[in-house]
Every structure is written in C-alpha cells, then in structure tokens.
Design a protein around this motif. Structure first.
Motif: not given
Length: 170
Positions: A12-14, A16-21
């Motif tokens: 889930k963290w990855f 979320g980070l992918a969406w932010i990126f």
C-alpha cells in the motif's frame, strides 16, 4: 503481525508513493506545457538577412507576442505592446536588473493613471536584435513577471504580421 500483513502494508505504501510520483510528473509536464503556450518564444527564432537581424515570434494562445530576451545581459520575458509609449518594467524586476530610478512621471495604464520613474536601458536584446540607450519607465504598481516592450524600443524596428507570426527586422 503476520508477514502477509506487513507485505500488504508495504504494498500500500509503494502504491501510494507511485501515485504521488505520477501526480508530480503530470504536474511538471502540464506546467511546462502551459508555460510554452503562454510563451511560445522561449527560444527566439532569429537569423540574418541582407545584413539585417530578423526575429520571428509566434503568437501565444491569447493572441499576444511574448518572448524571452535580455536587458543589460540579464534574462527577461517581454510582451510586445505597440500601445505602450515606452518599455514598462515592474519595480521589483527593475531592482533585480539594477535599473536606476530617474525622475517621477505620471503614466496612463489600463487601470488609470499611476506614478512611475524614468530609466534608461543600456542594452535590450531580442534574439539577434540589439537596441541601446532605450527609454523606459519603472512602474511600482505593475505586478507582472513580463516587461512591456513599448514603442520607445519598437519605433526603430520594422515588423510584419502574417499567419500568427510577427517578423521583426532591424
């Protein structure tokens, strides 16, 4: 806590980070695209013809001619304005450019009359076009990152407009 719970949390963290990126990349890409639409002349097309400097500017999406250039060797953005008597420079930008404030004058703007100060631009550059000792005004109330390139500079040049392209000759 089982290893599958920790794997799910890390996943889930990855995600979320992918969406932010992805959102940051899209923001930067669309911001650059909008900047190019506002100023399609970030790299001014310029050449020599019959011993004269020629500059070609594309119209922006609003119908204006905006272009990068230089004042006294420092990069600036101009908006060509044949309705402006002189080159009009926002006070904050004039301070960055090291332009000296001269005598106070009253100028007419789109918002009415305003107090401004005379100045002299030692060198103004637009592509291969170079102008020297150009009269300008420093306008304290003018809130913009663009300098209005008025007739004190444009009067010495020839220009033609055709198919959303302004060709300037010196």
């Amino acid at each position: 806590m089982s290893s599958s719970d920790s794997s799910a949390r890390i996943g889930k963290w990855f995600a979320g980070l992918a969406w932010i990126f992805l959102l940051v990349v899209l923001y930067l890409w669309f911001g650059d695209l909008l900047q190019k639409q506002e100023n399609p002349n970030q790299s001014v097309a310029s050449y020599q013809q019959d011993g004269r400097a020629v500059v070609e500017l594309k119209q922006n999406r609003s119908g204006h001619y905006v272009a990068n250039g230089a004042i006294n060797g420092q990069q600036v953005t101009f908006m060509l304005d044949t309705g402006a008597t002189q080159v009009a420079i926002p006070q904050t930008l004039a301070a960055e450019l090291g332009l000296a404030r001269g005598n106070p004058v009253i100028v007419r703007t789109a918002n009415g009359t305003a107090r401004a100060y005379t100045t002299t631009i030692n060198e103004l550059r637009l592509g291969d076009i170079r102008l020297h000792d150009i009269a300008g005004t420093i306008v304290p109330g003018y809130q913009s990152e663009q300098i209005l390139l008025g007739m004190s500079a444009l009067k010495t040049l020839e220009f033609t407009q055709q198919n959303r392209v302004l060709t300037i000759y010196q």
